[in-house]
Design a protein around this motif. Structure first.
Motif, PDB file in Angstrom:
ATOM      1  N   MET A   1      55.117  45.334  23.566  1.00  0.00           N
ATOM      2  CA  MET A   1      53.948  44.810  23.386  1.00  0.00           C
ATOM      3  C   MET A   1      52.713  45.812  24.295  1.00  0.00           C
ATOM      4  O   MET A   1      52.960  46.018  25.220  1.00  0.00           O
ATOM      5  CB  MET A   1      53.931  43.361  23.917  1.00  0.00           C
ATOM      6  N   LYS A   2      51.545  45.620  23.686  1.00  0.00           N
ATOM      7  CA  LYS A   2      50.517  46.294  24.486  1.00  0.00           C
ATOM      8  C   LYS A   2      49.778  45.302  25.477  1.00  0.00           C
ATOM      9  O   LYS A   2      49.352  44.098  25.187  1.00  0.00           O
ATOM     10  CB  LYS A   2      49.575  46.756  23.444  1.00  0.00           C
ATOM     11  N   SER A   3      49.861  45.651  26.794  1.00  0.00           N
ATOM     12  CA  SER A   3      49.273  44.646  27.803  1.00  0.00           C
ATOM     13  C   SER A   3      47.895  45.403  28.630  1.00  0.00           C
ATOM     14  O   SER A   3      48.033  46.431  28.484  1.00  0.00           O
ATOM     15  CB  SER A   3      50.444  44.515  29.001  1.00  0.00           C
ATOM     16  N   ILE A   4      47.099  44.327  28.916  1.00  0.00           N
ATOM     17  CA  ILE A   4      46.025  44.784  30.119  1.00  0.00           C
ATOM     18  C   ILE A   4      46.576  43.937  31.236  1.00  0.00           C
ATOM     19  O   ILE A   4      46.866  42.963  31.331  1.00  0.00           O
ATOM     20  CB  ILE A   4      44.923  44.493  29.332  1.00  0.00           C
ATOM     21  N   LEU A   5      46.156  44.762  32.481  1.00  0.00           N
ATOM     22  CA  LEU A   5      46.302  44.077  33.532  1.00  0.00           C
ATOM     23  C   LEU A   5      44.755  43.980  34.363  1.00  0.00           C
ATOM     24  O   LEU A   5      43.946  44.929  34.345  1.00  0.00           O
ATOM     25  CB  LEU A   5      47.058  45.096  34.532  1.00  0.00           C
ATOM     26  N   PHE A   6      44.485  42.924  34.785  1.00  0.00           N
ATOM     27  CA  PHE A   6      43.281  42.723  35.323  1.00  0.00           C
ATOM     28  C   PHE A   6      43.159  41.760  36.620  1.00  0.00           C
ATOM     29  O   PHE A   6      44.050  40.862  36.771  1.00  0.00           O
ATOM     30  CB  PHE A   6      42.390  42.117  34.205  1.00  0.00           C
ATOM     31  N   CYS A   7      42.207  42.073  37.537  1.00  0.00           N
ATOM     32  CA  CYS A   7      41.850  41.140  38.402  1.00  0.00           C
ATOM     33  C   CYS A   7      40.417  40.709  38.281  1.00  0.00           C
ATOM     34  O   CYS A   7      39.677  41.647  37.605  1.00  0.00           O
ATOM     35  CB  CYS A   7      42.148  41.731  39.814  1.00  0.00           C
ATOM     36  N   THR A   8      40.111  39.704  38.876  1.00  0.00           N
ATOM     37  CA  THR A   8      38.456  39.671  39.251  1.00  0.00           C
ATOM     38  C   THR A   8      37.967  40.156  40.323  1.00  0.00           C
ATOM     39  O   THR A   8      38.737  40.424  41.247  1.00  0.00           O
ATOM     40  CB  THR A   8      38.118  37.985  39.264  1.00  0.00           C
ATOM     41  N   SER A   9      36.838  40.468  40.432  1.00  0.00           N
ATOM     42  CA  SER A   9      36.210  41.293  41.749  1.00  0.00           C
ATOM     43  C   SER A   9      34.767  40.764  42.035  1.00  0.00           C
ATOM     44  O   SER A   9      34.070  40.587  41.335  1.00  0.00           O
ATOM     45  CB  SER A   9      36.405  42.662  41.282  1.00  0.00           C
ATOM     46  N   TYR A  10      34.674  40.776  43.285  1.00  0.00           N
ATOM     47  CA  TYR A  10      33.195  40.829  43.904  1.00  0.00           C
ATOM     48  C   TYR A  10      33.364  41.855  45.065  1.00  0.00           C
ATOM     49  O   TYR A  10      34.009  41.301  46.211  1.00  0.00           O
ATOM     50  CB  TYR A  10      32.665  39.304  44.312  1.00  0.00           C
ATOM     51  N   ILE A  11      32.823  42.977  44.999  1.00  0.00           N
ATOM     52  CA  ILE A  11      32.976  43.804  46.098  1.00  0.00           C
ATOM     53  C   ILE A  11      31.606  43.918  47.155  1.00  0.00           C
ATOM     54  O   ILE A  11      30.489  44.374  46.555  1.00  0.00           O
ATOM     55  CB  ILE A  11      33.004  45.263  45.479  1.00  0.00           C
ATOM     56  N   ARG A  12      31.806  43.548  48.160  1.00  0.00           N
ATOM     57  CA  ARG A  12      30.560  43.077  48.954  1.00  0.00           C
ATOM     58  C   ARG A  12      29.934  44.839  49.539  1.00  0.00           C
ATOM     59  O   ARG A  12      28.831  44.747  49.766  1.00  0.00           O
ATOM     60  CB  ARG A  12      30.931  42.308  49.963  1.00  0.00           C
ATOM     61  N   ASN A  13      30.874  45.648  50.016  1.00  0.00           N
ATOM     62  CA  ASN A  13      30.482  46.694  50.343  1.00  0.00           C
ATOM     63  C   ASN A  13      31.655  47.931  50.327  1.00  0.00           C
ATOM     64  O   ASN A  13      32.760  47.504  49.837  1.00  0.00           O
ATOM     65  CB  ASN A  13      30.098  46.655  52.009  1.00  0.00           C
ATOM     66  N   GLU A  14      31.615  48.946  50.870  1.00  0.00           N
ATOM     67  CA  GLU A  14      32.563  49.947  51.011  1.00  0.00           C
ATOM     68  C   GLU A  14      33.748  49.604  51.478  1.00  0.00           C
ATOM     69  O   GLU A  14      34.762  49.627  50.854  1.00  0.00           O
ATOM     70  CB  GLU A  14      32.067  51.346  51.354  1.00  0.00           C
ATOM     71  N   GLN A  15      33.779  48.857  52.748  1.00  0.00           N
ATOM     72  CA  GLN A  15      34.946  48.367  53.384  1.00  0.00           C
ATOM     73  C   GLN A  15      36.042  47.504  52.639  1.00  0.00           C
ATOM     74  O   GLN A  15      37.086  47.554  52.471  1.00  0.00           O
ATOM     75  CB  GLN A  15      34.480  48.083  54.597  1.00  0.00           C
ATOM     76  N   ALA A  16      35.194  46.608  51.847  1.00  0.00           N
ATOM     77  CA  ALA A  16      35.651  45.523  50.874  1.00  0.00           C
ATOM     78  C   ALA A  16      36.548  46.437  49.893  1.00  0.00           C
ATOM     79  O   ALA A  16      37.466  46.084  49.541  1.00  0.00           O
ATOM     80  CB  ALA A  16      34.914  44.605  50.258  1.00  0.00           C
ATOM     81  N   TRP A  17      35.870  47.579  49.257  1.00  0.00           N
ATOM     82  CA  TRP A  17      36.369  48.076  48.256  1.00  0.00           C
ATOM     83  C   TRP A  17      37.799  48.846  48.719  1.00  0.00           C
ATOM     84  O   TRP A  17      38.870  48.748  48.181  1.00  0.00           O
ATOM     85  CB  TRP A  17      35.498  49.412  47.921  1.00  0.00           C
ATOM     86  N   GLN A  18      37.476  49.393  49.891  1.00  0.00           N
ATOM     87  CA  GLN A  18      38.960  50.311  50.403  1.00  0.00           C
ATOM     88  C   GLN A  18      40.017  49.415  50.756  1.00  0.00           C
ATOM     89  O   GLN A  18      41.097  49.582  50.720  1.00  0.00           O
ATOM     90  CB  GLN A  18      38.377  51.093  51.698  1.00  0.00           C
ATOM     91  N   GLU A  19      39.701  48.256  51.418  1.00  0.00           N
ATOM     92  CA  GLU A  19      40.600  47.349  52.045  1.00  0.00           C
ATOM     93  C   GLU A  19      41.140  46.409  51.046  1.00  0.00           C
ATOM     94  O   GLU A  19      42.552  46.100  51.329  1.00  0.00           O
ATOM     95  CB  GLU A  19      40.149  46.641  53.297  1.00  0.00           C
ATOM     96  N   ARG A  20      40.397  46.291  49.957  1.00  0.00           N
ATOM     97  CA  ARG A  20      41.032  45.188  49.096  1.00  0.00           C
ATOM     98  C   ARG A  20      41.186  45.837  47.635  1.00  0.00           C
ATOM     99  O   ARG A  20      42.423  45.623  47.228  1.00  0.00           O
ATOM    100  CB  ARG A  20      40.204  44.017  48.865  1.00  0.00           C
TER     101      ARG A  20
END
Length: 246
Positions: free
Chosen positions: A1-20
């Protein structure tokens, strides 16, 4: 089966991007979940990572035109969260996944939030092998379905779309755990929101101590069990890894 994997996101800043979000992307980059695309469906974040790390495309763009195996699909405004039960930003992103799945010709939607991690081969094998139904996990601590990890197969896409169409204003007014029409709650897998489970603090167990920084330290939080199949709402301070040999 063909699957997609996703999460929802809201990235406040660079630190949030890197850490989460970078952490999530690195973890699932080469496994343990089989998916043709890894997608972050974004609620109008003020920060976006460099395109050499991951491409960002508007939610209106035909995703099938992009060959990238990882991508941010971004809404151009932020809907956010107004209260515990009113969070239109998450609903919009989550519900958009079925549109993307249809467009990409996917047979399965795998939803793993950006602070959720699959830890055991047996759960990874289960997720990769599912061919029907709408599946969620179980939080023993809160005694309710854990919707941070979901698998929706193509036999449920029409039901998903019907659910989406019922509330176009995204004002659901209740928790997703109480509303989503999943078909199976899989209690055989061990996992929880361990960052929210407190150790026995003895004479300091009263909730009046919760706001004191000392009592927010990892020492006072439950550890992730060595035999856990998954963890949700994971903190950057929590250490874990996928167990290749169960």
């Amino acid at each position: 089966m063909k699957s997609i994997l996703f999460c929802t996101s809201y990235i406040r800043n660079e630190q949030a991007w890197q850490e989460r979000y970078q952490r999530w992307l690195d973890y699932y980059e080469d496994g343990p979940i089989a998916a043709s695309k890894k997608i972050m469906i974004d609620d109008g974040s003020p920060y976006l990572p460099p395109p050499d790390l991951i491409k960002t495309v508007p939610f209106t763009a035909p995703l099938s035109l992009f060959n990238d195996d990882k991508v941010i699909v971004r809404f151009d405004n932020n809907l956010g969260r107004q209260s515990m039960s009113v969070y239109p930003g998450w609903w919009r992103s989550f519900l958009h996944s079925v549109t993307l799945a249809r467009e990409l010709g996917a047979d399965k939607i795998i939803h793993i939030e950006s602070d959720a991690y699959i830890l055991s081969p047996r759960l990874a094998d289960f997720i990769n092998g599912i061919e029907s139904g709408w599946h969620v996990m179980w939080s023993e601590c809160y005694r309710f379905p854990e919707t941070a990890i979901q698998v929706v197969c193509s036999d449920q896409f029409e039901i998903f779309e019907q659910f989406k169409a019922r509330q176009p204003d995204l004002n659901y007014g209740d928790l997703a755990e109480n509303l989503l029409p999943f078909t199976s709650v899989n209690r055989q897998f061990k996992g929880d929101r361990y960052s929210e489970i407190r150790r026995n603090r003895g004479m300091f167990r009263s909730k009046k101590f919760d706001g004191i920084p000392l009592f927010q330290e990892s020492f006072f939080r439950a550890k992730i069990p060595l035999d856990a199949d998954f963890v949700t709402q994971a903190l950057i301070s929590q250490q874990f890894a996928f167990r290749k040999d169960d």
